[in-house]
Scaffold this motif. Structure first.
Motif, PDB file in Angstrom:
ATOM      1  N   SER A  49       0.812  -1.215   0.000  1.00  0.00           N
ATOM      2  CA  SER A  49       0.000   0.000   0.000  1.00  0.00           C
ATOM      3  C   SER A  49       0.846   1.266   0.000  1.00  0.00           C
ATOM      4  O   SER A  49       0.364   2.338  -0.373  1.00  0.00           O
ATOM      5  CB  SER A  49      -0.927  -0.004   1.219  1.00  0.00           C
ATOM      6  OG  SER A  49      -0.173  -0.078   2.420  1.00  0.00           O
ATOM      7  N   THR A  50       2.104   1.157   0.411  1.00  0.00           N
ATOM      8  CA  THR A  50       2.976   2.336   0.378  1.00  0.00           C
ATOM      9  C   THR A  50       3.215   2.782  -1.062  1.00  0.00           C
ATOM     10  O   THR A  50       3.339   3.979  -1.336  1.00  0.00           O
ATOM     11  CB  THR A  50       4.321   2.022   1.073  1.00  0.00           C
ATOM     12  OG1 THR A  50       4.057   1.576   2.412  1.00  0.00           O
ATOM     13  CG2 THR A  50       5.210   3.240   1.120  1.00  0.00           C
ATOM     14  N   GLY A  51       3.295   1.836  -1.991  1.00  0.00           N
ATOM     15  CA  GLY A  51       3.368   2.188  -3.406  1.00  0.00           C
ATOM     16  C   GLY A  51       4.743   2.558  -3.894  1.00  0.00           C
ATOM     17  O   GLY A  51       4.863   3.157  -4.981  1.00  0.00           O
ATOM     18  N   TRP A  89      18.612  -9.180 -21.508  1.00  0.00           N
ATOM     19  CA  TRP A  89      18.625  -8.292 -20.340  1.00  0.00           C
ATOM     20  C   TRP A  89      17.302  -7.544 -20.314  1.00  0.00           C
ATOM     21  O   TRP A  89      16.912  -6.907 -21.295  1.00  0.00           O
ATOM     22  CB  TRP A  89      19.790  -7.322 -20.400  1.00  0.00           C
ATOM     23  CG  TRP A  89      21.116  -7.929 -20.045  1.00  0.00           C
ATOM     24  CD1 TRP A  89      22.029  -8.456 -20.896  1.00  0.00           C
ATOM     25  CD2 TRP A  89      21.653  -8.067 -18.737  1.00  0.00           C
ATOM     26  NE1 TRP A  89      23.122  -8.929 -20.215  1.00  0.00           N
ATOM     27  CE2 TRP A  89      22.923  -8.701 -18.866  1.00  0.00           C
ATOM     28  CE3 TRP A  89      21.212  -7.729 -17.456  1.00  0.00           C
ATOM     29  CZ2 TRP A  89      23.733  -8.985 -17.781  1.00  0.00           C
ATOM     30  CZ3 TRP A  89      22.030  -8.017 -16.374  1.00  0.00           C
ATOM     31  CH2 TRP A  89      23.265  -8.646 -16.531  1.00  0.00           C
ATOM     32  N   ILE A  90      16.632  -7.595 -19.150  1.00  0.00           N
ATOM     33  CA  ILE A  90      15.301  -6.993 -19.003  1.00  0.00           C
ATOM     34  C   ILE A  90      15.295  -6.147 -17.737  1.00  0.00           C
ATOM     35  O   ILE A  90      15.828  -6.548 -16.693  1.00  0.00           O
ATOM     36  CB  ILE A  90      14.206  -8.083 -18.911  1.00  0.00           C
ATOM     37  CG1 ILE A  90      14.263  -8.996 -20.137  1.00  0.00           C
ATOM     38  CG2 ILE A  90      12.829  -7.466 -18.780  1.00  0.00           C
ATOM     39  CD1 ILE A  90      13.350 -10.206 -20.030  1.00  0.00           C
ATOM     40  N   THR A  91      14.672  -4.980 -17.815  1.00  0.00           N
ATOM     41  CA  THR A  91      14.464  -4.117 -16.653  1.00  0.00           C
ATOM     42  C   THR A  91      12.994  -4.188 -16.258  1.00  0.00           C
ATOM     43  O   THR A  91      12.112  -3.980 -17.101  1.00  0.00           O
ATOM     44  CB  THR A  91      14.854  -2.662 -16.962  1.00  0.00           C
ATOM     45  OG1 THR A  91      16.237  -2.622 -17.337  1.00  0.00           O
ATOM     46  CG2 THR A  91      14.637  -1.777 -15.753  1.00  0.00           C
ATOM     47  N   LEU A  92      12.735  -4.480 -14.981  1.00  0.00           N
ATOM     48  CA  LEU A  92      11.365  -4.636 -14.483  1.00  0.00           C
ATOM     49  C   LEU A  92      11.136  -3.689 -13.320  1.00  0.00           C
ATOM     50  O   LEU A  92      12.052  -3.434 -12.507  1.00  0.00           O
ATOM     51  CB  LEU A  92      11.092  -6.073 -14.027  1.00  0.00           C
ATOM     52  CG  LEU A  92      11.269  -7.186 -15.067  1.00  0.00           C
ATOM     53  CD1 LEU A  92      12.656  -7.821 -14.922  1.00  0.00           C
ATOM     54  CD2 LEU A  92      10.199  -8.244 -14.921  1.00  0.00           C
ATOM     55  N   GLY A  93       9.917  -3.191 -13.217  1.00  0.00           N
ATOM     56  CA  GLY A  93       9.500  -2.344 -12.102  1.00  0.00           C
ATOM     57  C   GLY A  93       8.210  -2.867 -11.502  1.00  0.00           C
ATOM     58  O   GLY A  93       7.210  -3.017 -12.201  1.00  0.00           O
ATOM     59  N   LEU A  94       8.222  -3.163 -10.182  1.00  0.00           N
ATOM     60  CA  LEU A  94       7.030  -3.712  -9.507  1.00  0.00           C
ATOM     61  C   LEU A  94       6.849  -3.009  -8.171  1.00  0.00           C
ATOM     62  O   LEU A  94       7.773  -2.391  -7.641  1.00  0.00           O
ATOM     63  CB  LEU A  94       7.189  -5.224  -9.329  1.00  0.00           C
ATOM     64  CG  LEU A  94       8.521  -5.708  -8.734  1.00  0.00           C
ATOM     65  CD1 LEU A  94       8.393  -5.983  -7.268  1.00  0.00           C
ATOM     66  CD2 LEU A  94       8.973  -6.956  -9.478  1.00  0.00           C
ATOM     67  N   GLY A 116      12.077   2.632  -4.207  1.00  0.00           N
ATOM     68  CA  GLY A 116      11.472   3.944  -4.002  1.00  0.00           C
ATOM     69  C   GLY A 116      12.399   5.034  -4.508  1.00  0.00           C
ATOM     70  O   GLY A 116      12.966   4.950  -5.608  1.00  0.00           O
ATOM     71  N   PRO A 117      12.641   6.083  -3.715  1.00  0.00           N
ATOM     72  CA  PRO A 117      13.522   7.179  -4.164  1.00  0.00           C
ATOM     73  C   PRO A 117      15.002   6.891  -3.991  1.00  0.00           C
ATOM     74  O   PRO A 117      15.834   7.705  -4.394  1.00  0.00           O
ATOM     75  CB  PRO A 117      13.089   8.340  -3.261  1.00  0.00           C
ATOM     76  CG  PRO A 117      12.608   7.686  -2.013  1.00  0.00           C
ATOM     77  CD  PRO A 117      11.995   6.377  -2.418  1.00  0.00           C
ATOM     78  N   PHE A 118      15.356   5.764  -3.422  1.00  0.00           N
ATOM     79  CA  PHE A 118      16.757   5.470  -3.123  1.00  0.00           C
ATOM     80  C   PHE A 118      17.339   4.576  -4.219  1.00  0.00           C
ATOM     81  O   PHE A 118      16.759   3.544  -4.551  1.00  0.00           O
ATOM     82  CB  PHE A 118      16.879   4.805  -1.753  1.00  0.00           C
ATOM     83  CG  PHE A 118      16.265   5.621  -0.647  1.00  0.00           C
ATOM     84  CD1 PHE A 118      16.865   6.794  -0.217  1.00  0.00           C
ATOM     85  CD2 PHE A 118      15.077   5.221  -0.047  1.00  0.00           C
ATOM     86  CE1 PHE A 118      16.294   7.554   0.795  1.00  0.00           C
ATOM     87  CE2 PHE A 118      14.501   5.962   0.958  1.00  0.00           C
ATOM     88  CZ  PHE A 118      15.111   7.139   1.383  1.00  0.00           C
TER      89      PHE A 118
END
Length: 473
Positions: free
Chosen positions: A157-159, A207-212, A240-242
């Protein structure tokens, strides 16, 4: 409607006793296990186990259950020692290498992340991970000393978006990767939409970049297996932002408190119950002192330490034009000695230092002082050298005082006779040159002849030769 009136001849019913309402204090504060975990002593699960073992006491009473809330006024002791003060909420970035398990204890005896960090960074507090990474997964791992913050950051839920870069064996294209954006169900488990981009093809690998945003157990590997790909390397790039950035493998870096507060915002900070005003405990271990008897190598050099003794008046540097003071020329140890000891101080035999040789100017001044008061006799004479140059010679001699021995007078008389003889000898050479008609330079002096006589004399025949012809004929 039920009638509570007792029947005739029957026993009277007693009204049901009301249960006492729970005290308001039972809802104040936080659970004891949570407080112990926030203090960095142990995890919540370990805290509950310690409470069951009777190792925890509140206000002097041993607890038997973890269902206990405490406030700041309660005194908690663990094994008889007071619970440490809650430390400021801190967050760390760790570049996890492959081969480490993200857990406190591994039943199989494998190396863990926390053992690795404790060995390399003993000054850090007890940390807990935000989520987990598999043993063969490398990259960014967030660590914190606040269990509340760790729990909030790992919630879906933090997203916060988590980016991975995967190398997988197999063949695929961007169209197949786009099917993951709508979400899929694998073995009865629903996975939310995932952003996937094909970066490049390298031989039999891609090579694949994934975002979850969920971060379920082995989520990336299961999604790629769903597409027929076998993951052989997985790197987490960001959380996150890091960002992982150029951080070296195995390095731990702390996020500044101001940056952490800005990234969390007010809602997440309040939900996590962070404390940014608490103290920071210094856990730097003191260096162990080695036994000098066990030293095998050379003795280490001691660091040079400057004296903190205030400068005395007698030790200040001499100013320009200032006359030296006797008490400042003596050593400090000698100045502190009593005057009687200074007067009777004698040098031990064999310890005398060789005297420094005097400068020429000092020797001249000493000679002038020695000759002060003596009369001087100056004798001068003019003479010529062999080339006819006039030279004025002066001789300065000291005249003996009255009453002194006659040896000095005799020496002065003998020197005077010698000087007179040399002068007469020089004058005799000058007179002989005048009689021969030669000057000091060896040229003939003008004889006073007229021009004609000089002309015929010049034309005269030289000795043993024919007469010269006159010029112009």
């Amino acid at each position: 409607m039920k009638n509570d009136t007792p029947k005739k001849g029957g026993p009277a019913r007693k009204p049901a006793a009301k249960k006492p309402a729970p005290a308001a204090r039972d809802f104040e504060g936080e659970r004891i296990a949570k407080v112990m975990a926030r203090a960095g002593l142990c995890s919540r699960r370990d805290a509950e186990s310690w409470i069951e073992q009777g190792r925890v006491a509140v206000n002097g009473k041993t607890l038997t259950t973890a269902a206990k809330n405490i406030t700041d006024k309660d005194k908690v002791t663990v094994d008889g020692k007071p619970l440490s003060t809650r430390e400021r909420t801190r967050l760390f970035l760790f570049h996890k290498p492959r081969g480490l398990v993200t857990t406190d204890r591994d039943p199989e005896g494998r190396a863990t992340v926390f053992d690795y960090i404790a060995e390399k960074n003993p000054h850090l507090p007890r940390l807990m991970s935000v989520g987990r990474l598999d043993i063969n997964t490398e990259g960014l791992l967030l660590l914190t000393n606040d269990g509340g913050l760790a729990r909030v950051l790992e919630l879906p839920s933090t997203g916060w978006l988590r980016r991975y870069r995967a190398r997988a064996n197999g063949d695929t294209d961007q169209a197949r990767l786009d099917t993951l954006a709508k979400g899929v169900t694998i073995d009865g488990i629903d996975y939310a939409g995932v952003e996937a981009r094909l970066d490049r093809v390298q031989g039999a690998n891609v090579w694949i970049t994934l975002g979850l945003r969920e971060g379920k157990n082995r989520e990336v590997k299961r999604l790629l297996e769903h597409l027929g790909l076998a993951t052989n390397r997985l790197i987490r790039l960001s959380y996150g932002p890091f960002q992982l950035g150029e951080m070296a493998e195995g390095v731990v870096e702390e996020v500044r408190t101001r940056v952490l507060a800005e990234q969390l915002g007010g809602s997440l900070a309040e939900q996590a119950g962070v404390d940014f005003d608490g103290p920071v405990v210094d856990r730097t271990p003191e260096p162990e002192r080695a036994d000098p008897r066990e030293r095998t190598g050379p003795r280490p050099k001691r660091p040079r330490q400057e004296s903190v003794r205030p400068r005395q008046e007698s030790e200040r540097p001499r100013q320009a034009g200032e006359r030296p003071r006797p008490d400042r020329e003596r050593p400090r140890q000698d100045r502190e000695r009593p005057l009687s000891e200074r007067a009777t101080k004698k040098a031990q035999p064999g310890t005398e230092k060789p005297r420094a040789r005097k400068h020429v100017s000092a020797l001249r001044s000493d000679r002038a002082e020695a000759e002060k008061g003596q009369r001087r006799r100056i004798e001068s004479a003019a003479t010529e050298d062999r080339k006819g140059r006039k030279v004025v010679v002066e001789r300065v001699s000291a005249v003996a005082r009255r009453g002194e021995a006659g040896a000095e007078e005799a020496a002065d008389t003998r020197n005077a006779r010698r000087f007179k003889a040399e002068r007469e000898k020089t004058e005799g050479r000058a007179d002989k040159g005048a009689r021969t008609g030669k000057t000091a330079r060896g040229k003939h002096k003008p004889s006073g002849e007229t021009g004609a006589a000089k002309f015929f004399r010049r034309d005269a025949a030289p000795k043993g030769g024919a007469p010269r012809k006159p010029r112009g004929k």
